[in-house]
Design a protein around this motif. Structure first.
Motif, PDB file in Angstrom:
ATOM      1  N   MET A 171      -8.689 -20.922  45.293  1.00  0.00           N
ATOM      2  CA  MET A 171      -7.538 -20.030  44.577  1.00  0.00           C
ATOM      3  C   MET A 171      -6.762 -21.246  43.805  1.00  0.00           C
ATOM      4  N   LEU A 183      -7.588 -23.547  41.655  1.00  0.00           N
ATOM      5  CA  LEU A 183      -8.189 -23.991  40.633  1.00  0.00           C
ATOM      6  C   LEU A 183      -7.517 -22.896  39.528  1.00  0.00           C
ATOM      7  N   ILE A 184      -8.015 -21.360  40.163  1.00  0.00           N
ATOM      8  CA  ILE A 184      -7.722 -20.278  39.188  1.00  0.00           C
ATOM      9  C   ILE A 184      -6.073 -20.150  38.984  1.00  0.00           C
ATOM     10  N   GLY A 185      -5.273 -20.600  40.120  1.00  0.00           N
ATOM     11  CA  GLY A 185      -3.732 -20.539  40.114  1.00  0.00           C
ATOM     12  C   GLY A 185      -3.209 -21.714  38.969  1.00  0.00           C
ATOM     13  N   GLN A 186      -3.893 -22.852  39.125  1.00  0.00           N
ATOM     14  CA  GLN A 186      -3.463 -23.846  38.055  1.00  0.00           C
ATOM     15  C   GLN A 186      -4.127 -23.295  36.534  1.00  0.00           C
ATOM     16  N   ILE A 187      -4.821 -22.756  36.377  1.00  0.00           N
ATOM     17  CA  ILE A 187      -5.126 -22.398  34.986  1.00  0.00           C
ATOM     18  C   ILE A 187      -4.303 -21.284  34.456  1.00  0.00           C
ATOM     19  N   MET A 188      -4.241 -20.111  35.548  1.00  0.00           N
ATOM     20  CA  MET A 188      -3.201 -19.141  35.114  1.00  0.00           C
ATOM     21  C   MET A 188      -1.781 -19.590  34.966  1.00  0.00           C
TER      22      MET A 188
END
Length: 188
Positions: free
Chosen positions: A1, A3-8
């Protein structure tokens, strides 16, 4: 989570809405605009309330308001009074209307301009038509006077006391009409 949190976080920012902030560059935020309009309207209503507050009005303001309400009802009631005057005393009315017909045309124009500023530009053209119709109406005054004289002369005529109140058949059927004579003969 992670990587997705950083993209978001990159797209929407950390705790911010980057899409909404970007859209506000091209389109006004409707909620913020409604709040600004409500504040503007509230301020305008408050200003109007202070300006037109009844407790702040003086005697002169009340007098002028009352004075401004007089002309329209006065003109309407005056016009109705002229109709009544024409029926009650036609000779008096005809004399007054003859006097009005003698008013010079520039004075009519001045009156028309004053009243048109008060009631609107439409009165001016209607006023000229009214003046023309008034002159035509005044030309019938002699006929009206003669008719009234004839009507008044009927008051002087009184029935003869010796005349019967009800006519008999003999009074109705006098003359040289053979058909009526034959019909009368059949009835008796």
């Amino acid at each position: 989570m992670g990587l997705i949190g950083q993209i978001m976080g990159l797209v929407f920012g950390s705790g911010r809405n980057v899409v909404a902030e970007t859209a506000e560059v091209f389109r006004v935020n409707a909620e913020a605009q409604a709040g600004r309009e409500a504040g503007l309207q509230s301020a305008a209503l408050q200003q109007f309330g202070q300006e037109f507050c009844l407790t702040q009005r003086g005697g002169f303001d009340r007098f002028m308001d009352a004075l401004n309400r007089i002309p329209r009802p006065a003109m309407a009631l005056g016009t109705l009074a002229m109709f009544v005057a024409a029926m009650v005393d036609p000779i008096w009315f005809a004399a007054r209307m003859t006097g009005i017909a003698l008013v010079p045309e520039p004075l009519w124009w001045l009156l028309g301009a004053i009243v048109s500023f008060y009631f609107g530009a439409r009165f001016q053209s209607k006023g000229q038509d009214f003046q023309r119709d008034l002159v035509v109406g005044l030309s019938t005054v002699p006929q009206v006077v003669r008719t009234i004289g004839d009507i008044e002369s009927l008051r002087e005529v009184s029935p003869r006391p010796e005349s019967p109140a009800i006519l008999s058949e003999d009074d109705v059927f006098q003359g040289d009409n053979p058909a009526l004579a034959e019909w009368r003969g059949l009835r008796h």
